[in-house]
Design a protein around this motif. Structure first.
Motif, PDB file in Angstrom:
ATOM      1  N   MET A  19      42.551  33.453  31.453  1.00 49.69           N
ATOM      2  CA  MET A  19      42.994  32.131  31.808  1.00 49.69           C
ATOM      3  C   MET A  19      41.897  31.434  32.602  1.00 49.69           C
ATOM      4  O   MET A  19      41.061  32.055  33.234  1.00 49.69           O
ATOM      5  N   ALA A  20      41.934  30.145  32.604  1.00 49.62           N
ATOM      6  CA  ALA A  20      40.935  29.351  33.291  1.00 49.62           C
ATOM      7  C   ALA A  20      41.191  29.350  34.796  1.00 49.62           C
ATOM      8  O   ALA A  20      42.268  29.683  35.270  1.00 49.62           O
ATOM      9  N   ASP A  21      40.169  28.943  35.528  1.00 46.92           N
ATOM     10  CA  ASP A  21      40.323  28.800  36.969  1.00 46.92           C
ATOM     11  C   ASP A  21      41.197  27.601  37.273  1.00 46.92           C
ATOM     12  O   ASP A  21      41.277  26.648  36.501  1.00 46.92           O
ATOM     13  N   ARG A  22      41.842  27.650  38.414  1.00 49.35           N
ATOM     14  CA  ARG A  22      42.701  26.548  38.845  1.00 49.35           C
ATOM     15  C   ARG A  22      42.006  25.780  39.954  1.00 49.35           C
ATOM     16  O   ARG A  22      41.301  26.359  40.771  1.00 49.35           O
ATOM     17  N   THR A  78      28.433  20.231  49.428  1.00 47.24           N
ATOM     18  CA  THR A  78      27.245  20.944  49.900  1.00 47.24           C
ATOM     19  C   THR A  78      27.162  22.371  49.359  1.00 47.24           C
ATOM     20  O   THR A  78      26.188  23.068  49.622  1.00 47.24           O
ATOM     21  N   GLY A  79      28.181  22.789  48.624  1.00 47.38           N
ATOM     22  CA  GLY A  79      28.152  24.119  48.022  1.00 47.38           C
ATOM     23  C   GLY A  79      28.627  25.222  48.942  1.00 47.38           C
ATOM     24  O   GLY A  79      28.488  26.405  48.621  1.00 47.38           O
ATOM     25  N   GLN A  80      29.187  24.879  50.089  1.00 43.46           N
ATOM     26  CA  GLN A  80      29.680  25.895  51.019  1.00 43.46           C
ATOM     27  C   GLN A  80      31.031  26.456  50.587  1.00 43.46           C
ATOM     28  O   GLN A  80      31.429  27.527  51.025  1.00 43.46           O
ATOM     29  N   ALA A  81      31.738  25.700  49.755  1.00 44.77           N
ATOM     30  CA  ALA A  81      33.042  26.150  49.274  1.00 44.77           C
ATOM     31  C   ALA A  81      33.138  25.852  47.785  1.00 44.77           C
ATOM     32  O   ALA A  81      32.484  24.932  47.280  1.00 44.77           O
ATOM     33  N   SER A  82      33.958  26.625  47.099  1.00 46.59           N
ATOM     34  CA  SER A  82      34.151  26.435  45.663  1.00 46.59           C
ATOM     35  C   SER A  82      35.300  25.463  45.421  1.00 46.59           C
ATOM     36  O   SER A  82      36.255  25.400  46.196  1.00 46.59           O
ATOM     37  N   ASP A  83      35.206  24.693  44.342  1.00 45.74           N
ATOM     38  CA  ASP A  83      36.248  23.726  44.008  1.00 45.74           C
ATOM     39  C   ASP A  83      37.414  24.383  43.272  1.00 45.74           C
ATOM     40  O   ASP A  83      38.490  23.827  43.192  1.00 45.74           O
ATOM     41  N   THR A  84      37.199  25.567  42.736  1.00 50.60           N
ATOM     42  CA  THR A  84      38.242  26.245  41.968  1.00 50.60           C
ATOM     43  C   THR A  84      38.507  27.625  42.553  1.00 50.60           C
ATOM     44  O   THR A  84      37.704  28.173  43.300  1.00 50.60           O
ATOM     45  N   GLU A  85      39.642  28.163  42.193  1.00 52.09           N
ATOM     46  CA  GLU A  85      39.992  29.524  42.562  1.00 52.09           C
ATOM     47  C   GLU A  85      40.508  30.222  41.314  1.00 52.09           C
ATOM     48  O   GLU A  85      41.042  29.586  40.413  1.00 52.09           O
ATOM     49  N   PRO A  86      40.333  31.534  41.232  1.00 51.15           N
ATOM     50  CA  PRO A  86      40.790  32.231  40.027  1.00 51.15           C
ATOM     51  C   PRO A  86      42.316  32.157  39.901  1.00 51.15           C
ATOM     52  O   PRO A  86      43.038  32.151  40.886  1.00 51.15           O
ATOM     53  N   LYS A 114      44.268  23.404  45.840  1.00 48.45           N
ATOM     54  CA  LYS A 114      45.190  22.396  46.343  1.00 48.45           C
ATOM     55  C   LYS A 114      44.520  21.643  47.482  1.00 48.45           C
ATOM     56  O   LYS A 114      43.909  22.237  48.368  1.00 48.45           O
ATOM     57  N   ARG A 115      44.622  20.322  47.444  1.00 48.59           N
ATOM     58  CA  ARG A 115      43.991  19.492  48.460  1.00 48.59           C
ATOM     59  C   ARG A 115      44.892  19.370  49.691  1.00 48.59           C
ATOM     60  O   ARG A 115      46.096  19.170  49.561  1.00 48.59           O
TER      61      ARG A 115
END
Length: 77
Positions: free
Chosen positions: A1-4, A24-32, A7-8
């Protein structure tokens, strides 16, 4: 399955920090996606069948009552 997508947060300051961290790349926009793929597919199948099966089971009078009630709610605002 794709990454999700994550939640904002509702808090504007926390949201701004999260957006900055993602930019800035310190955190990922998606989670598995941790959901069970078989369970997701079964739920999706049931959801696709549910509305149509209910509509076929209702009599025309029942459908009319439901539609009138929905229209009254929609226009009562």
């Amino acid at each position: 399955m794709a990454d999700r997508q994550r939640k904002r947060p509702r808090d504007p300051l926390a949201l701004a920090k999260m957006i900055g961290d993602i930019a800035t790349g310190q955190a990922s926009d998606t989670e598995p996606d941790k959901r069970n793929p078989a369970a997701v597919e079964m739920g999706r199948l049931g959801g696709q069948k549910g509305g149509r099966a209910r509509a076929e089971r209702l009599t025309p009078e029942q459908r009319r009552e439901i539609a009138q009630k929905a229209a009254q709610k929609r226009w009562s605002k």
